[in-house]
Design a protein around this motif. Structure first.
Motif, PDB file in Angstrom:
ATOM      1  N   SER A  55     -42.223  19.334  30.059  1.00 33.08           N
ATOM      2  CA  SER A  55     -41.986  18.327  29.012  1.00 33.08           C
ATOM      3  C   SER A  55     -41.760  18.956  27.657  1.00 33.08           C
ATOM      4  O   SER A  55     -41.427  18.258  26.689  1.00 33.08           O
ATOM      5  N   GLY A  56     -41.937  20.265  27.541  1.00 29.15           N
ATOM      6  CA  GLY A  56     -41.664  20.952  26.281  1.00 29.15           C
ATOM      7  C   GLY A  56     -42.722  20.746  25.235  1.00 29.15           C
ATOM      8  O   GLY A  56     -42.414  20.449  24.075  1.00 29.15           O
ATOM      9  N   LEU A  57     -43.972  20.903  25.606  1.00 28.15           N
ATOM     10  CA  LEU A  57     -45.060  20.767  24.639  1.00 28.15           C
ATOM     11  C   LEU A  57     -44.909  21.844  23.561  1.00 28.15           C
ATOM     12  O   LEU A  57     -44.780  23.038  23.864  1.00 28.15           O
ATOM     13  N   THR A  58     -44.873  21.393  22.318  1.00 26.12           N
ATOM     14  CA  THR A  58     -44.615  22.297  21.185  1.00 26.12           C
ATOM     15  C   THR A  58     -45.678  22.067  20.123  1.00 26.12           C
ATOM     16  O   THR A  58     -46.070  20.921  19.833  1.00 26.12           O
ATOM     17  N   TRP A  59     -46.106  23.175  19.518  1.00 22.19           N
ATOM     18  CA  TRP A  59     -47.075  23.114  18.420  1.00 22.19           C
ATOM     19  C   TRP A  59     -46.324  23.215  17.102  1.00 22.19           C
ATOM     20  O   TRP A  59     -45.578  24.162  16.865  1.00 22.19           O
ATOM     21  N   LEU A  60     -46.449  22.195  16.259  1.00 20.12           N
ATOM     22  CA  LEU A  60     -45.825  22.182  14.937  1.00 20.12           C
ATOM     23  C   LEU A  60     -46.867  22.558  13.905  1.00 20.12           C
ATOM     24  O   LEU A  60     -47.885  21.872  13.752  1.00 20.12           O
ATOM     25  N   HIS A  61     -46.530  23.654  13.162  1.00 20.20           N
ATOM     26  CA  HIS A  61     -47.463  24.055  12.115  1.00 20.20           C
ATOM     27  C   HIS A  61     -46.681  24.299  10.836  1.00 20.20           C
ATOM     28  O   HIS A  61     -45.530  24.729  10.848  1.00 20.20           O
ATOM     29  N   ALA A  62     -47.283  24.004   9.726  1.00 20.60           N
ATOM     30  CA  ALA A  62     -46.622  24.099   8.424  1.00 20.60           C
ATOM     31  C   ALA A  62     -46.428  25.560   8.027  1.00 20.60           C
ATOM     32  O   ALA A  62     -47.278  26.411   8.269  1.00 20.60           O
ATOM     33  N   THR A  63     -45.214  25.832   7.399  1.00 20.10           N
ATOM     34  CA  THR A  63     -44.926  27.180   6.898  1.00 20.10           C
ATOM     35  C   THR A  63     -44.121  27.059   5.613  1.00 20.10           C
ATOM     36  O   THR A  63     -43.352  26.113   5.419  1.00 20.10           O
ATOM     37  N   GLY A  64     -44.307  27.992   4.762  1.00 19.32           N
ATOM     38  CA  GLY A  64     -43.559  28.021   3.503  1.00 19.32           C
ATOM     39  C   GLY A  64     -42.449  29.066   3.508  1.00 19.32           C
ATOM     40  O   GLY A  64     -41.814  29.306   2.475  1.00 19.32           O
ATOM     41  N   GLN A  65     -42.232  29.703   4.671  1.00 16.36           N
ATOM     42  CA  GLN A  65     -41.194  30.744   4.748  1.00 16.36           C
ATOM     43  C   GLN A  65     -39.809  30.105   4.596  1.00 16.36           C
ATOM     44  O   GLN A  65     -39.495  29.113   5.248  1.00 16.36           O
ATOM     45  N   GLN A  66     -38.977  30.699   3.747  1.00 16.45           N
ATOM     46  CA  GLN A  66     -37.667  30.131   3.423  1.00 16.45           C
ATOM     47  C   GLN A  66     -36.559  30.832   4.201  1.00 16.45           C
ATOM     48  O   GLN A  66     -36.680  31.983   4.615  1.00 16.45           O
ATOM     49  N   PHE A  67     -35.460  30.088   4.381  1.00 23.24           N
ATOM     50  CA  PHE A  67     -34.205  30.671   4.885  1.00 23.24           C
ATOM     51  C   PHE A  67     -33.147  30.349   3.841  1.00 23.24           C
ATOM     52  O   PHE A  67     -32.733  29.192   3.698  1.00 23.24           O
ATOM     53  N   VAL A  68     -32.733  31.364   3.113  1.00 20.19           N
ATOM     54  CA  VAL A  68     -31.812  31.185   1.991  1.00 20.19           C
ATOM     55  C   VAL A  68     -30.447  31.765   2.366  1.00 20.19           C
ATOM     56  O   VAL A  68     -30.353  32.922   2.785  1.00 20.19           O
ATOM     57  N   ILE A  69     -29.392  30.954   2.218  1.00 22.68           N
ATOM     58  CA  ILE A  69     -28.020  31.420   2.450  1.00 22.68           C
ATOM     59  C   ILE A  69     -27.316  31.498   1.098  1.00 22.68           C
ATOM     60  O   ILE A  69     -27.228  30.499   0.376  1.00 22.68           O
ATOM     61  N   PHE A  70     -26.831  32.673   0.774  1.00 27.69           N
ATOM     62  CA  PHE A  70     -26.064  32.872  -0.454  1.00 27.69           C
ATOM     63  C   PHE A  70     -24.574  32.665  -0.139  1.00 27.69           C
ATOM     64  O   PHE A  70     -23.991  33.406   0.666  1.00 27.69           O
ATOM     65  N   LEU A  71     -23.964  31.657  -0.739  1.00 28.85           N
ATOM     66  CA  LEU A  71     -22.539  31.364  -0.570  1.00 28.85           C
ATOM     67  C   LEU A  71     -21.787  32.030  -1.711  1.00 28.85           C
ATOM     68  O   LEU A  71     -21.960  31.654  -2.888  1.00 28.85           O
ATOM     69  N   ILE A  72     -20.943  33.023  -1.399  1.00 25.64           N
ATOM     70  CA  ILE A  72     -20.355  33.885  -2.430  1.00 25.64           C
ATOM     71  C   ILE A  72     -18.850  33.666  -2.485  1.00 25.64           C
ATOM     72  O   ILE A  72     -18.139  33.885  -1.499  1.00 25.64           O
ATOM     73  N   ASP A  73     -18.354  33.235  -3.618  1.00 26.02           N
ATOM     74  CA  ASP A  73     -16.931  32.960  -3.836  1.00 26.02           C
ATOM     75  C   ASP A  73     -16.156  34.271  -3.946  1.00 26.02           C
ATOM     76  O   ASP A  73     -16.428  35.098  -4.816  1.00 26.02           O
ATOM     77  N   ASN A 836     -35.982  33.513  -9.832  1.00 28.87           N
ATOM     78  CA  ASN A 836     -36.596  32.235  -9.457  1.00 28.87           C
ATOM     79  C   ASN A 836     -35.996  31.637  -8.184  1.00 28.87           C
ATOM     80  O   ASN A 836     -36.328  30.511  -7.812  1.00 28.87           O
ATOM     81  N   VAL A 837     -35.107  32.363  -7.519  1.00 31.15           N
ATOM     82  CA  VAL A 837     -34.435  31.814  -6.346  1.00 31.15           C
ATOM     83  C   VAL A 837     -35.442  31.409  -5.276  1.00 31.15           C
ATOM     84  O   VAL A 837     -35.357  30.329  -4.668  1.00 31.15           O
ATOM     85  N   PHE A 838     -36.430  32.256  -5.013  1.00 31.54           N
ATOM     86  CA  PHE A 838     -37.375  31.999  -3.928  1.00 31.54           C
ATOM     87  C   PHE A 838     -38.612  31.231  -4.393  1.00 31.54           C
ATOM     88  O   PHE A 838     -39.545  31.027  -3.601  1.00 31.54           O
ATOM     89  N   ASP A 839     -38.623  30.793  -5.674  1.00 29.20           N
ATOM     90  CA  ASP A 839     -39.788  30.074  -6.211  1.00 29.20           C
ATOM     91  C   ASP A 839     -39.595  28.576  -6.050  1.00 29.20           C
ATOM     92  O   ASP A 839     -39.327  27.846  -7.012  1.00 29.20           O
ATOM     93  N   LEU A 840     -39.713  28.086  -4.820  1.00 30.06           N
ATOM     94  CA  LEU A 840     -39.649  26.647  -4.599  1.00 30.06           C
ATOM     95  C   LEU A 840     -41.044  26.062  -4.741  1.00 30.06           C
ATOM     96  O   LEU A 840     -42.031  26.637  -4.256  1.00 30.06           O
ATOM     97  N   PRO A 841     -41.184  24.917  -5.412  1.00 33.96           N
ATOM     98  CA  PRO A 841     -42.520  24.339  -5.688  1.00 33.96           C
ATOM     99  C   PRO A 841     -43.173  23.769  -4.429  1.00 33.96           C
ATOM    100  O   PRO A 841     -42.974  22.603  -4.086  1.00 33.96           O
ATOM    101  N   ARG A 842     -43.993  24.592  -3.753  1.00 38.69           N
ATOM    102  CA  ARG A 842     -44.864  24.191  -2.650  1.00 38.69           C
ATOM    103  C   ARG A 842     -44.143  23.358  -1.585  1.00 38.69           C
ATOM    104  O   ARG A 842     -44.629  22.309  -1.159  1.00 38.69           O
ATOM    105  N   GLN A 843     -43.005  23.795  -1.157  1.00 33.92           N
ATOM    106  CA  GLN A 843     -42.303  23.118  -0.072  1.00 33.92           C
ATOM    107  C   GLN A 843     -42.635  23.802   1.247  1.00 33.92           C
ATOM    108  O   GLN A 843     -42.747  25.022   1.324  1.00 33.92           O
TER     109      GLN A 843
END
Length: 882
Positions: A55-73, A836-843
């Motif tokens: 049935s795919g039992l999954t444990w959801l736990h909170a994390t503050g780790q970010q995935f940042v994509i830089f879009l460069i012109d 300040n790129v990685f300074d997101l307010p407690r997300q």
């Protein structure tokens, strides 16, 4: 917090548990009841663990780790300073990366591949798209390449990269990044761009995005730059009406340069002007006297400082309404002057040109309502010019008339040509019994140099020549390389299928020995009883020696003629010209193999001496038409000759000769009309007609019937460009000024390379109709707009649109308002600092951890325990000592 990915699989417990209980109850095991109960509990636990894993039992736990994509012109609008700014921003931002994940998405005209490692820097903005290419090349392979091939590959690669950078699609970049973000991370996009998008709607995509987009405006180009931003001209003027050509020049520094304005290919203004920083506007008064569609181009040069040269020129297109204009192409322009003067007296403007002046661009031909070809052979026109004429008639509603002459219709080699397709008559005809029979030999070079298109066109030409011959004519086909081959023996031209099949077996290969082939052709014609005897000789090279002129003289003595065709620069043109001169034939030279079928067709009809009837006749009215209203054709004088043709099934024959052959016929072809007048309008056959009082009126009414009709009274057309996208709007009213609603408005768009688009405009408001289309290439675009209501065309207009250099080369400041809106709409930050790129307010984000490996491990351990319970009697250990 837990969740089930496939909760419906829990239903497997419903049949499993009763089965386990049934086995427990009916078990024959003599183990103690307590041990069997423990086994039942373990088995139930194993089934439960397996079902939970499925049935795919999954444990959801909170994390503050970010995935940042830089879009460069990486587009062309980002200069070296912008690229350097982006590199420094990334360096500074990545210092605060910590354990966060990052990826990099370079983009320009489209999004490139997302990379999780930064590409190596070249120190310029051109490094962007190149980063999507392989970083290294096999050394041995690289050394083995010839320098020329290597240079060509580098040029192609540079050109491809330049095309890739020619455009900015912010929306495509955001969409590509949205599909890459993995679950279980706090996502964020950082968009580094100048914000000057040339396609797409980034704000609309940002509004639908669930990922916050922080924007970083890149600085504008710092290099000294001057550009011609726009040439502003009115869309339509009246003939002779003064108007202004406004040239807008932008500069990012003070400078001085030479401003030149061209009307078509002719320079009309050349002035030195000082430039201030910002926008500079220069106005020049002009008027249009005889042209219909005029391109005004402006160029600035002799600047003190400038970086890009491609943006120093731009153009605008003006449509002039006035008297109808006709272009006459005539082999000898002096002979058609009487017709031109007669039309001018009737209010029709006429330009007369030799065949060399046939328009080779649609913009040139659009200056006229009608094109008239008078005694112009197909061999004098290129395939491109014929295609332009077809597009002009079929898609832009232009008119075409072909007049007769010794180089028109079949005599001009138009059989199976593009122009014959447009005309209402066919160039082949039924040969009269009293006409002399023709014996013809086709001698074709099949040496190795004739491979590819040349030999295929030669075979097509031989087939066409055979098709044009009559039933009483005879034909043979010879081919030569180092030897001579009889491809098709002398036989009746009525065996067209057999001869065509034999011609198809010709294949190129070998040397070039022409004399034996000429000798064999001579012998074949000697044995033929035809009244007329002719040889057509085609080659593209230099033959081994032989007495060619002597053989040509022998043919002439035996009442034969010889014509020669030289294909390509490598042919012995002097020898072939001498053979044709001695042989009383004609000499042709072409560098385009596609013209060979027209040359053979022209030569075949000319040699048969059957396509012209030069007996005086009075035109006969076959069908009455308003185009000949108030003209008494029965009172017209004699015409002294005409070219024989056959009418096509759906054409209208208006006038005929006394023998019933078509004299004047027309039909509708696409949006336009074409007509054929098989006599001429000059002194050879129309000498008496030129003195007829109604000569000018006759031709004026025919021309007005065939020419393109344009009525601008009820339509106002406007175009607006944004990048490569053009918005077209049409406002339509009737004769009383009331809005025209529920009308059908069709748009035909012809691009710079004659590509066609057809679309229908949609009504957006009372009397207003709109459409959008792409203009991917620079150059002139021609628009034909037709308004229909209740199945009837009410109005038709032609318009033009010039697309200049790419918007990527324009001087523009960063589009800060767009970047600010993207950030606000998506929940991101505008002009975020790198630290300040990685300074997101407690997300935080819920990171899923699949538990199936742990569940399977537990089930396996319990399975071992269950096996032990089923094999070992633990009752001995449970009994108390006596």
């Amino acid at each position: 917090m837990f969740e089930l990915i496939r909760p419906w699989l829990l239903c497997l417990l419903i049949p499993a548990l009763p089965v386990l209980v049934w086995f427990f109850v009916r078990s024959l095991s003599d183990f103690p009841r307590r041990q069997r109960i423990v086994s039942l509990i373990i088995r139930t636990s194993i089934v439960l663990l397996l079902v939970l894993a499925l049935s795919g039992l999954t444990w959801l736990h909170a994390t503050g780790q970010q995935f940042v994509i830089f879009l460069i012109d990486k587009s062309l609008s980002v200069g070296e300073n912008g690229a350097a700014f982006a590199d420094k921003f990334l360096d500074d931002a990545l210092q605060g990366r910590s354990d966060h994940k990052v990826a990099f998405l370079p983009f320009a005209h489209r999004a490139l591949s997302i990379q999780e490692e930064r590409a190596p820097r070249n120190g310029s903005s051109s490094a962007g798209p190149a980063s999507n290419e392989p970083a290294s090349v096999d050394k041995a392979t690289e050394k083995a390449r010839p320098d020329e091939k290597q240079g060509k590959q580098q040029d192609e690669k540079s050109k491809s990269l330049e095309q890739l950078r020619d455009g900015t699609d912010l929306a495509a970049a955001i969409k590509a990044a949205s599909g890459y973000v993995p679950p279980g991370y706090v996502p964020q996009f950082v968009l580094l761009t100048d914000g000057n998008q040339t396609t797409g709607d980034a704000l609309a995509v940002a509004a639908r995005s669930r990922v916050p987009i922080s924007t970083v405006p890149l600085p504008a180009r710092a290099e000294p730059e001057v550009q011609v931003s726009e040439v502003r001209v009115p869309a339509e003027v009246r003939e002779g009406e003064p108007f202004y050509v406004e040239v807008i020049v932008h500069a990012n520094h003070e400078d001085e340069g030479l401003v030149e304005v061209y009307r078509g290919d002719h320079k009309v203004i050349s002035e030195s002007r000082k430039l201030k920083t910002g926008e500079n506007s220069f106005r020049f008064q002009q008027s249009i006297e005889r042209d219909r569609l005029v391109v005004f181009s402006a160029r600035i040069s002799h600047l003190k400082q400038d970086t890009l040269l491609d943006n120093n020129m731009d153009s605008g297109l003006v449509f002039a309404a006035g008297k109808p204009r006709v272009l006459i192409i005539e082999s000898d322009p002096s002979l058609i002057r009487e017709l031109a003067y007669a039309l001018e007296d009737e209010g029709v403007q006429v330009d007369v040109r030799p065949p060399q002046g046939m328009p080779d661009s649609l913009s040139d031909l659009q200056n006229y309502e009608l094109l008239m070809l008078s005694n112009v052979p197909a061999t004098a026109l290129s395939g491109q010019q014929m295609e332009i004429a077809r597009t002009y008639v079929q898609d832009l509603g232009g008119g075409l008339i072909m007049l007769g002459g010794e180089q028109s219709f079949g005599l001009g080699g138009y059989y199976k040509s593009t122009l014959e397709e447009i005309l209402p008559v066919r160039s082949d005809f039924e040969k009269e019994q009293e006409k002399p029979s023709l014996g013809m030999v086709l001698v074709i070079d099949k040496s190795g140099s004739m491979g590819g298109d040349k030999i295929e066109m030669a075979k097509s030409a031989a087939r066409s020549a055979t098709e044009l011959l009559g039933r009483r004519d005879k034909v043979a086909v010879l081919a030569f390389d180092g030897d001579t081959y009889v491809i098709s023996e002398m036989q009746s031209a009525n065996n067209k299928g057999k001869i065509s099949g034999e011609i198809g077996r010709i294949e190129a290969g070998g040397g070039t020995t022409m004399y034996p082939a000429m000798e064999m052709a001579f012998e074949a014609l000697l044995a033929t009883s035809a009244k007329l005897k002719h040889v057509i000789l085609l080659t593209d090279g230099v033959s081994s020696p032989g007495d060619f002129e002597g053989m040509a003289q022998q043919m002439v003595s035996a009442k034969m003629t010889v014509s020669t065709v030289a294909v390509g620069e490598g042919s012995d043109t002097d020898l072939l010209e001498a053979i044709a001169r001695v042989g009383k034939g004609r000499y042709y030279f072409t560098t385009d193999p596609a013209q060979v079928p027209q040359i053979f067709a022209k030569e075949t009809v000319t040699a048969s001496k059957s396509a012209i009837d030069e007996q005086p006749f009075v035109p006969q009215v076959i069908r009455t038409t308003h185009a000949l209203k108030a003209i008494d054709i029965e009172a017209a004088p004699f015409l002294l000759g005409y070219v024989m043709t056959r009418p096509k099934p759906t054409s209208e024959v208006i006038l005929a000769t006394e023998k019933g052959d078509p004299l004047l016929s027309w039909w509708r072809y696409g949006l336009g009309m074409s007509a054929a007048f098989t006599s001429d309008a000059k002194s050879r056959w129309a000498a008496e007609w030129m003195t007829w009082p109604e000569f000018g009126k006759f031709w004026t009414q025919i021309i007005r019937h065939i020419m393109r009709k344009s009525d601008a009274r009820g339509m106002q057309i406007q175009t607006a460009r944004r990048g490569r996208q053009v918005a077209l709007s049409v406002d339509a009213v009737d004769d009383f000024g009331r809005f025209l609603n529920e009308a059908d408005i069709a748009l035909t768009l012809i691009g710079p390379q004659l590509g066609q688009q057809h679309s229908v405009l949609k009504q957006s408001a009372p009397g207003r109709y709109v459409a959008e289309f792409e203009t991917p290439k620079s150059g002139a675009y021609h628009l034909e707009v037709a308004l229909e209501q209740n199945g009837q065309v009410l109005y038709r207009q032609s318009r033009g649109l010039m697309v200049g250099y790419s918007d990527e080369l324009r001087i523009r400041p960063p589009n800060e308002s767009l970047l600010r809106s993207i950030a606000e709409t998506s929940g991101g930050r505008y002009d975020v600092a790198p630290e300040n790129v990685f300074d997101l307010p407690r997300q935080t984000a819920n990171r899923p951890t699949p538990l199936w490996p742990y569940l399977l491990t537990a089930a396996l351990l319990l399975f071992v325990a269950d096996v032990a319970l089923r094999r070992i009697d633990f009752s001995l250990h449970w009994r108390r000592p006596a």
